[in-house]
Design a protein around this motif. Sequence first.
Motif, short mmCIF file in Angstrom:
data_model
loop_
_atom_site.label_atom_id
_atom_site.label_comp_id
_atom_site.label_asym_id
_atom_site.label_seq_id
_atom_site.Cartn_x
_atom_site.Cartn_y
_atom_site.Cartn_z
N THR A 442 -35.08 6.61 87.19
CA THR A 442 -35.94 5.73 86.47
C THR A 442 -35.08 4.56 85.98
O THR A 442 -34.01 4.97 85.07
N VAL A 443 -35.23 3.45 86.27
CA VAL A 443 -34.39 2.22 85.80
C VAL A 443 -35.34 1.54 84.89
O VAL A 443 -36.31 0.80 85.20
N ALA A 444 -35.09 1.20 83.59
CA ALA A 444 -35.60 0.44 82.47
C ALA A 444 -34.77 -0.82 82.22
O ALA A 444 -33.38 -0.33 81.75
N ILE A 445 -35.28 -1.92 82.25
CA ILE A 445 -34.29 -3.13 82.16
C ILE A 445 -35.02 -4.23 81.10
O ILE A 445 -36.18 -4.17 81.36
N LYS A 446 -34.12 -4.70 80.33
CA LYS A 446 -34.65 -5.94 79.44
C LYS A 446 -34.32 -7.50 80.21
O LYS A 446 -33.27 -7.36 80.64
N LYS A 447 -35.11 -8.27 80.34
CA LYS A 447 -34.96 -9.41 81.01
C LYS A 447 -35.65 -10.65 80.41
O LYS A 447 -36.53 -10.50 79.87
N GLU A 448 -35.35 -11.64 80.95
CA GLU A 448 -35.98 -12.89 80.70
C GLU A 448 -37.30 -12.82 81.59
O GLU A 448 -37.20 -12.76 82.93
N PRO A 449 -38.30 -13.73 81.11
CA PRO A 449 -39.82 -13.63 81.59
C PRO A 449 -39.54 -14.29 82.92
O PRO A 449 -40.09 -14.06 84.07
N LYS A 450 -38.74 -15.42 83.10
CA LYS A 450 -38.52 -16.04 84.25
C LYS A 450 -37.38 -15.52 85.26
O LYS A 450 -37.22 -16.23 86.47
N GLU A 451 -36.58 -14.60 84.80
CA GLU A 451 -35.76 -13.97 85.60
C GLU A 451 -36.29 -12.99 86.87
O GLU A 451 -37.09 -12.37 86.42
N GLN A 475 -29.84 -9.02 95.54
CA GLN A 475 -29.23 -10.38 95.59
C GLN A 475 -28.43 -10.38 94.43
O GLN A 475 -29.10 -9.82 93.28
N PRO A 476 -27.55 -11.23 94.41
CA PRO A 476 -26.43 -11.57 93.22
C PRO A 476 -27.04 -12.17 92.14
O PRO A 476 -26.48 -12.59 91.14
N ILE A 477 -28.33 -12.72 92.34
CA ILE A 477 -28.77 -13.66 91.42
C ILE A 477 -29.98 -13.03 90.35
O ILE A 477 -30.21 -13.78 89.43
N GLY A 478 -30.26 -11.90 90.73
CA GLY A 478 -31.18 -11.04 89.85
C GLY A 478 -30.85 -9.98 88.89
O GLY A 478 -29.59 -9.77 88.94
N CYS A 479 -31.65 -9.63 88.04
CA CYS A 479 -31.33 -8.75 87.01
C CYS A 479 -31.15 -7.38 87.52
O CYS A 479 -30.35 -6.74 86.78
N LEU A 480 -31.72 -6.97 88.68
CA LEU A 480 -31.37 -5.55 89.21
C LEU A 480 -29.84 -5.56 89.89
O LEU A 480 -29.49 -4.58 89.82
N PHE A 481 -29.32 -6.75 90.20
CA PHE A 481 -27.78 -6.73 90.58
C PHE A 481 -27.09 -6.49 89.28
O PHE A 481 -26.02 -5.88 89.32
N ARG A 482 -27.50 -7.10 88.37
CA ARG A 482 -26.65 -7.00 87.32
C ARG A 482 -26.69 -5.72 86.55
O ARG A 482 -25.77 -5.26 86.17
#
Length: 656
Positions: A442-451, A475-482
């Motif tokens: 289970t992966v829970a992450i906080k992010k910007e709405p437009k990210e 992709q290296p541009i998204g929140c899941l990569f981070r």
Amino acid sequence: LCSECGQAHPLLDNHLYNFQDEVDDELICHICLQPLLQPMDTPCGHTYCFKCLENFMQEYSFCPMDRKKLSFQQCHKSSLLVRNLLDKLIVLCPFKAECQQTMQRCELEAHLQNRCPGFKKYKSELQRKRNPISKGKEDPPARGETNMPKDPEVPSGGSSLVAESSGAAVVSLGTAEPGLVNPAFEETEEGENLPQRTSLVAETTTIEIHREDPEEELGMRIVGGKDTPLGNIVVQEVLRDSVIAADGRIAPGDHILEVNGVNISSVTHCQAVSFLRHPGPVLHLMVLQEKGFSNKTAQQDSSAANREVIHVTLVKRDRSEPLGIKLIRKTDEAGIFILDLLEGGLAAKNGKLSRNDRVLSINGQDLRQGTPEAAAQIIQTTESRVNFVILRQPGVQLGEPGEDGSTSNSSSSSSNGGSPVHHRRRPDQNHYRRKSNYQKKTVAIKKEPKESLGITIGGGRDNKNKLPIYVTSVQPIGCLFRDGRIKRGDVLLSINGIDLTHLNYYEAVSALKSNAASHSVTLKALEILSLNSPEPSLDIREQGFSWSPLWITWLGLPSYLHFCQDIVLSKGNLESWGFSIVGGFEESKGNQPFFIKTIVPGTPAFRDRKLKCGDEIVAVNGVPAIGMSNSELIPMLKEQRNRVTLTVVSWPGSLV
């Protein structure tokens, strides 16, 4: 000789006739260039033999004459008038020496069976030749086939295609012993009126594939490997407009034995994929191709020059113990040959017999012109010691070498057999146990709405194989990569509580996009654990959207994510189902799934076209197959005389 036309031809080919007069060109099939048999009309106005058109349409999707787009389902029987004209063509009796009669083509079969002195003489001579094989102690059986098992539930005219267990095949002995019975064959009720199906013909062929672009994919999907019950590497599908399709010589069901001189008949799935994906302008493949049933007997013995004769003795604990050998006949050489050895079987443990060995005799009985069935009969009736004399070509050995890389020629039961072989194979047993071959996360992450999430996906229940949604790239541009926890190949189960497992591709894309607009995202995913780490070269040519998991990866998926489909096969009383299976429960390995390993050309399973090599059998007529052994599942298949429903899961083969 065929009982319908009185001439020699492959069992699955059209009948042959000697026509009295030249036949009008309008009644000629432009595929085989012979007068039409079972004529079929196309929508574009051309007519072909049923078998000719059926075989052609398995490779192509256009009319042979004008190349207009065509499917077999669009074609229909020719008119009764045309069929009557063809049936009334005058033919000569093929037995010219004893019979000079002429008759209409439709009357030839009845003439041969009831009136022709030549065919009657032929049958009498054939019966005399068959009697010695059945040992001649009892009266000949009433049926046309001798040397048959007495148990009516055992398939008559046994063959080399078998229900197998473990990673290798077993010789079919026409017996109900565990692991030696074969759902592909059923007992015939009118054997005397049909050519005898003596064996399944298989041949090895070396094929040279040329590529203008050395990096271009071959365009076929493969299944199998020594880390699966299938054992060998099997072609599941040939993609249209691919390099392999353009070459035209490789077909689904072919077994790939060598790649550029490297033996891959006993490598893992990942290793085989790596070999086949290796770039290069020329690729040399050795493939084993099953050609269907044959009733021909080889006429000439091949030279034994430069070969060595080896004596091997196998000791059975009792008469019923199987040896674990698959025997075949070749089209270009007389006699019988060892195709495969069952892992953990008596022959494999002994270590003296090898693939491609030719069997000269068993227990002193000459088999230089023999059949797999004759060998099976000898083995079955032997109480303990089975003495083989085999012919081996030095350097042409397809079997696995011993632990030290050498192969012993001694008949000593302790040399290169027993525990060393068993010890070498023991680590592979874990490959069959896939009960817990995955982990949920289970992966829970906080992010910007437009990210964006930054992933691409594949699969979906609208996919041909009804796959669950899986990640094709991060992709290296998204929140899941981070975040780093979601990886390529992960199966996505839900996003923010919305179930993704039953959605098609576009529904899943929509669900991911709409939920990605929030400040927090909770993804539940499943990571399939690989027991064999893929080699780095596997990823070189599969990037971005085109990437998909290897076939072996899907085998670790939990059953609640499987998409099962029912395949209904129908056959006549005189037909066989036409497929072989591997897998099932074994004491040494526990529960293994059942897989389709072979589909025989010209049989109901082949004509239906839904069943594929590598498909997993989940149930037979609604009865779950899990936990069953071969000896439990095979009788269920044999009991179904004309119709059977197979519940299967089909995973896409690895693309090479």
